[in-house]
Design a protein around this motif. Structure first.
Motif, PDB file in Angstrom:
ATOM      1  N   TYR A  70       0.832  -1.205   0.000  1.00 20.94           N
ATOM      2  CA  TYR A  70       0.000   0.000   0.000  1.00 20.94           C
ATOM      3  C   TYR A  70       0.866   1.255   0.000  1.00 20.94           C
ATOM      4  O   TYR A  70       1.893   1.304   0.674  1.00 20.94           O
ATOM      5  N   SER A  71       0.401   2.262  -0.702  1.00  9.80           N
ATOM      6  CA  SER A  71       1.013   3.584  -0.681  1.00  9.80           C
ATOM      7  C   SER A  71       0.294   4.409   0.377  1.00  9.80           C
ATOM      8  O   SER A  71      -0.927   4.588   0.311  1.00  9.80           O
ATOM      9  N   VAL A  72       1.065   4.874   1.384  1.00  9.42           N
ATOM     10  CA  VAL A  72       0.470   5.627   2.489  1.00  9.42           C
ATOM     11  C   VAL A  72       1.319   6.865   2.772  1.00  9.42           C
ATOM     12  O   VAL A  72       1.980   6.971   3.803  1.00  9.42           O
ATOM     13  N   PRO A  73       1.327   7.843   1.842  1.00  8.79           N
ATOM     14  CA  PRO A  73       2.110   9.051   2.122  1.00  8.79           C
ATOM     15  C   PRO A  73       1.547   9.784   3.331  1.00  8.79           C
ATOM     16  O   PRO A  73       0.342   9.798   3.560  1.00  8.79           O
ATOM     17  N   GLY A  74       2.447  10.329   4.140  1.00  6.83           N
ATOM     18  CA  GLY A  74       2.023  11.072   5.324  1.00  6.83           C
ATOM     19  C   GLY A  74       1.531  10.184   6.455  1.00  6.83           C
ATOM     20  O   GLY A  74       0.774  10.646   7.309  1.00  6.83           O
ATOM     21  N   LEU A  75       1.937   8.930   6.502  1.00 10.12           N
ATOM     22  CA  LEU A  75       1.510   8.009   7.552  1.00 10.12           C
ATOM     23  C   LEU A  75       1.845   8.569   8.934  1.00 10.12           C
ATOM     24  O   LEU A  75       2.968   8.992   9.189  1.00 10.12           O
TER      25      LEU A  75
END
Length: 171
Positions: A70-75
């Motif tokens: 999964y792409s989770v920018p700003g996690l």
């Protein structure tokens, strides 16, 4: 953000190319339990159950491993509880529970554009382990790996440490 997207897609491609040949089940851009997954790669084994490892019993068993990217920018740390709840939804949706089920392992790979210190200790509480009682059988585990692409660092949950070792070369 565009730079992260390009880096993420390149990482996805490297990860897919490095998968062992047993991971024949591969899907890109698929919805799993209501969330978009960039890559779902897995394998399943079904074989005859054997007594003492040599004498066939006439019954079969099955086991599975699934890696979800999964792409989770700003996690942020606060989002990890939601990812754990989501992982439980994935277990319910994807596991084939019956008397022949041996085990299922789910790896949740969360790729982000930066990790703050609060995420690292929070990872210790993310793993999930389920033991199933009759009429179902076997067990299931969910392990997590947070990948900070710009820093080229991996932060595993306790059960995710072996996965980090397997993926180290593709970061």
């Amino acid at each position: 953000m565009e730079q992260f997207t390009q880096s993420f897609l390149a990482f996805r491609d490297r990860m897919e190319a490095a998968l062992p040949k047993e991971f024949r089940e591969r899907e890109r851009g698929v919805l799993i339990a209501g969330r978009g997954c960039a890559l779902a790669a897995g394998y399943s084994l079904s074989q005859e159950r054997k007594m003492f490892g040599i004498v066939g019993t006439g019954s079969h068993t099955h086991c599975h491993e699934l890696r979800l990217l999964y792409s989770v920018p700003g996690l942020q740390k606060e989002q990890l509880a939601d990812w754990r709840a989501y992982a439980q939804d994935v277990l319910r949706e994807r596991i084939q529970l019956d008397r022949a089920h041996e085990f299922s392992i789910f790896s949740m790979l969360l790729v982000t554009d930066g990790v703050d210190r609060a995420i690292k200790p929070a990872l210790r509480k993310l793993d999930i382990e389920e033991r199933y009682m009759p009429p179902a059988a076997g067990w299931a585990q969910v392990r997590f790996l947070v990948i900070d692409l710009p820093a080229k660092q991996m932060y595993p949950s306790p059960m995710g440490k072996p996965l980090a070792g397997l993926l180290k070369g593709i970061l």
